[in-house]
Motif scaffolding. Structure first.
Motif, PDB file in Angstrom:
ATOM      1  N   GLU A 257      14.646  -2.582   9.436  1.00 36.13           N
ATOM      2  CA  GLU A 257      14.951  -3.667  10.348  1.00 36.13           C
ATOM      3  C   GLU A 257      13.700  -4.012  11.148  1.00 36.13           C
ATOM      4  O   GLU A 257      12.931  -3.129  11.528  1.00 36.13           O
ATOM      5  N   GLU A 258      13.514  -5.295  11.388  1.00 32.67           N
ATOM      6  CA  GLU A 258      12.302  -5.778  12.046  1.00 32.67           C
ATOM      7  C   GLU A 258      12.669  -6.670  13.221  1.00 32.67           C
ATOM      8  O   GLU A 258      13.633  -7.434  13.157  1.00 32.67           O
ATOM      9  N   ILE A 259      11.920  -6.549  14.298  1.00 30.94           N
ATOM     10  CA  ILE A 259      12.057  -7.457  15.443  1.00 30.94           C
ATOM     11  C   ILE A 259      10.720  -8.157  15.639  1.00 30.94           C
ATOM     12  O   ILE A 259       9.663  -7.517  15.632  1.00 30.94           O
ATOM     13  N   THR A 260      10.777  -9.475  15.789  1.00 32.26           N
ATOM     14  CA  THR A 260       9.579 -10.287  15.985  1.00 32.26           C
ATOM     15  C   THR A 260       9.641 -10.949  17.352  1.00 32.26           C
ATOM     16  O   THR A 260      10.691 -11.474  17.743  1.00 32.26           O
TER      17      THR A 260
ATOM     18  N   PRO B 152      14.685 -10.693  21.151  1.00 30.21           N
ATOM     19  CA  PRO B 152      15.338 -11.331  20.005  1.00 30.21           C
ATOM     20  C   PRO B 152      16.114 -10.309  19.191  1.00 30.21           C
ATOM     21  O   PRO B 152      15.843  -9.111  19.247  1.00 30.21           O
ATOM     22  N   SER B 153      17.057 -10.795  18.432  1.00 35.49           N
ATOM     23  CA  SER B 153      17.822  -9.903  17.565  1.00 35.49           C
ATOM     24  C   SER B 153      16.984  -9.542  16.343  1.00 35.49           C
ATOM     25  O   SER B 153      16.045 -10.235  15.991  1.00 35.49           O
ATOM     26  N   PRO B 154      17.331  -8.454  15.668  1.00 35.71           N
ATOM     27  CA  PRO B 154      16.575  -8.070  14.453  1.00 35.71           C
ATOM     28  C   PRO B 154      16.607  -9.133  13.390  1.00 35.71           C
ATOM     29  O   PRO B 154      15.733  -9.195  12.539  1.00 35.71           O
TER      30      PRO B 154
ATOM     31  N   GLN C  10       6.908 -13.334  19.876  1.00 36.29           N
ATOM     32  CA  GLN C  10       5.610 -13.962  20.123  1.00 36.29           C
ATOM     33  C   GLN C  10       4.630 -13.710  18.972  1.00 36.29           C
ATOM     34  O   GLN C  10       3.443 -13.475  19.184  1.00 36.29           O
ATOM     35  N   GLY C  11       5.150 -13.754  17.755  1.00 36.09           N
ATOM     36  CA  GLY C  11       4.303 -13.586  16.584  1.00 36.09           C
ATOM     37  C   GLY C  11       3.924 -12.155  16.272  1.00 36.09           C
ATOM     38  O   GLY C  11       3.173 -11.907  15.319  1.00 36.09           O
ATOM     39  N   LEU C  12       4.417 -11.177  17.029  1.00 37.83           N
ATOM     40  CA  LEU C  12       4.141  -9.762  16.793  1.00 37.83           C
ATOM     41  C   LEU C  12       5.381  -9.107  16.200  1.00 37.83           C
ATOM     42  O   LEU C  12       6.500  -9.600  16.336  1.00 37.83           O
ATOM     43  N   HIS C  13       5.177  -7.949  15.554  1.00 37.93           N
ATOM     44  CA  HIS C  13       6.251  -7.316  14.786  1.00 37.93           C
ATOM     45  C   HIS C  13       6.400  -5.857  15.192  1.00 37.93           C
ATOM     46  O   HIS C  13       5.410  -5.155  15.425  1.00 37.93           O
ATOM     47  N   TRP C  14       7.658  -5.418  15.246  1.00 39.95           N
ATOM     48  CA  TRP C  14       7.980  -4.022  15.535  1.00 39.95           C
ATOM     49  C   TRP C  14       9.095  -3.552  14.612  1.00 39.95           C
ATOM     50  O   TRP C  14       9.922  -4.360  14.165  1.00 39.95           O
ATOM     51  N   HIS C  15       9.115  -2.244  14.314  1.00 41.18           N
ATOM     52  CA  HIS C  15      10.325  -1.662  13.761  1.00 41.18           C
ATOM     53  C   HIS C  15      11.429  -1.806  14.801  1.00 41.18           C
ATOM     54  O   HIS C  15      11.178  -1.697  16.001  1.00 41.18           O
ATOM     55  N   ALA C  16      12.656  -2.033  14.337  1.00 43.04           N
ATOM     56  CA  ALA C  16      13.766  -2.213  15.270  1.00 43.04           C
ATOM     57  C   ALA C  16      14.236  -0.893  15.872  1.00 43.04           C
ATOM     58  O   ALA C  16      15.075  -0.896  16.773  1.00 43.04           O
ATOM     59  N   ARG C  17      13.721   0.216  15.405  1.00 43.01           N
ATOM     60  CA  ARG C  17      14.163   1.509  15.948  1.00 43.01           C
ATOM     61  C   ARG C  17      13.671   1.694  17.383  1.00 43.01           C
ATOM     62  O   ARG C  17      12.653   1.135  17.804  1.00 43.01           O
ATOM     63  N   ALA C  18      14.411   2.530  18.140  1.00 42.82           N
ATOM     64  CA  ALA C  18      14.136   2.716  19.564  1.00 42.82           C
ATOM     65  C   ALA C  18      12.758   3.295  19.820  1.00 42.82           C
ATOM     66  O   ALA C  18      12.135   3.013  20.849  1.00 42.82           O
ATOM     67  N   ALA C  19      12.237   4.100  18.898  1.00 45.62           N
ATOM     68  CA  ALA C  19      10.939   4.729  19.124  1.00 45.62           C
ATOM     69  C   ALA C  19       9.795   3.729  19.104  1.00 45.62           C
ATOM     70  O   ALA C  19       8.727   3.995  19.673  1.00 45.62           O
ATOM     71  N   CYS C  20       9.993   2.576  18.447  1.00 45.24           N
ATOM     72  CA  CYS C  20       8.930   1.572  18.354  1.00 45.24           C
ATOM     73  C   CYS C  20       9.170   0.402  19.304  1.00 45.24           C
ATOM     74  O   CYS C  20       8.254  -0.029  20.008  1.00 45.24           O
ATOM     75  N   PHE C  21      10.384  -0.123  19.298  1.00 47.96           N
ATOM     76  CA  PHE C  21      10.662  -1.281  20.146  1.00 47.96           C
ATOM     77  C   PHE C  21      11.175  -0.781  21.486  1.00 47.96           C
ATOM     78  O   PHE C  21      12.384  -0.750  21.757  1.00 47.96           O
TER      79      PHE C  21
END
Length: 291
Positions: A221-224, A287-289, A226-237
């Motif tokens: 799962e990915e969260i975007t 934003p949502s995943p 402002q043009g940047l990307h994170w894993h949707a997991r709690a440890a990253c986002f």
């Protein structure tokens, strides 16, 4: 003009080039040189099996006999004065430029209205196919009856094909766009309208996570934002200071780092100047995943 003709009348579907001889005036000399035999349409489909070739020949012959015609561009004759254009309904007067289609009776079209019912492109050289009272270019008339492979652009006569993303492929043509690995029955990711295997996608196209730096794989799962990307997991986002998970929570993003509150952003960025802070984004809902 030539490109439009090839688009509207794919030679691998149905060979209609004999009709083009009537469009180009030949020198009036005697005797006329014999015309070169026209190759059958399966010449353009060398990978077809014999059964496929047989079906293509029958399909091509049936279309020529039942649907293929050539529009006649001519002034509207007197008996048709005041008749409506078959497409737009506007009146055609005697002497106006018009197009008639013998397969559809004594009707006329404005030249700009004599177009394919599906793609609306004007029919190059007035070659048309009719079906149920409508006119089509050769490409879209064929697709009323047979699916077209998204890879080789040939009609599919096999009993089985692959359907994905609203398009269809021959079984052997549904391959990774990078390594050509067959993808029938495999997981894939669409890239620029073409399938890509998971390995090539993750090594060539996957976005890196802003937090951990690892690529965000096809199954992640990915969260975007402002043009940047994170894993949707709690440890990253999560908040860069207190590590509070931010999924579905208000957040601020400053210079690529996430914060859960104004106090966390001030504690992390005490040395920032007022000018640099003025360019930072305001707090917003994460934003949502799905985005």
């Amino acid at each position: 003009r030539a490109r439009a003709l090839l688009q509207q009348l794919p030679p691998q579907d149905c060979d209609v080039r004999p009709l083009f001889f009537g469009l180009c005036p030949l020198p009036r000399v005697r005797p006329l040189a014999p015309l070169t035999p026209v190759p059958p349409p399966e010449r353009y489909c060398p990978d077809l099996a014999e059964e496929g070739r047989r079906q293509l020949r029958a399909f091509s012959a049936r279309r020529r006999q039942e649907a293929l015609g050539q529009g006649l561009a001519c002034p509207v004759p007197g008996p048709c004065h005041g008749c409506p254009c078959r497409k737009c309904g506007r009146r055609l007067n005697k002497g106006d430029p018009g197009v008639s289609a013998s397969r559809l009776g004594d009707q006329f079209w404005h030249p700009s209205c004599f177009s394919c019912h599906f793609c609306q492109q004007q029919l190059v050289d007035l070659i048309y196919f009719q079906q149920d009272g409508r006119i089509y270019c050769g490409r879209h008339h064929a697709e009323l009856f047979r699916p077209r492979c998204a890879s080789c652009d040939q009609l599919i006569f096999m009993e089985e094909c692959i359907e994905a993303e609203g398009r269809r492929w021959h079984l052997e043509h549904f391959c990774c766009l990078e390594c050509d690995e067959p993808l029938s029955g495999q997981r894939y990711v669409m890239r620029s309208g073409r399938p890509c295997c998971r390995g090539c996608f993750e090594s060539l196209f996957a976005e890196p996570c802003q937090a951990c730096g690892d690529p965000i794989g096809a199954d992640s799962e990915e969260i975007t934002h402002q043009g940047l990307h994170w894993h949707a997991r709690a440890a990253c986002f999560c908040c860069s200071l207190c590590r509070k998970p931010l999924r579905g929570q208000p957040l601020a993003c400053r210079r690529g780092r996430l914060f859960c509150s104004d106090s966390c952003s001030r504690g992390q960025d005490v040395s920032s100047t007022a000018s640099s802070d003025s360019s930072d984004s305001a707090f917003a809902s994460a934003p949502s995943p799905d985005s």
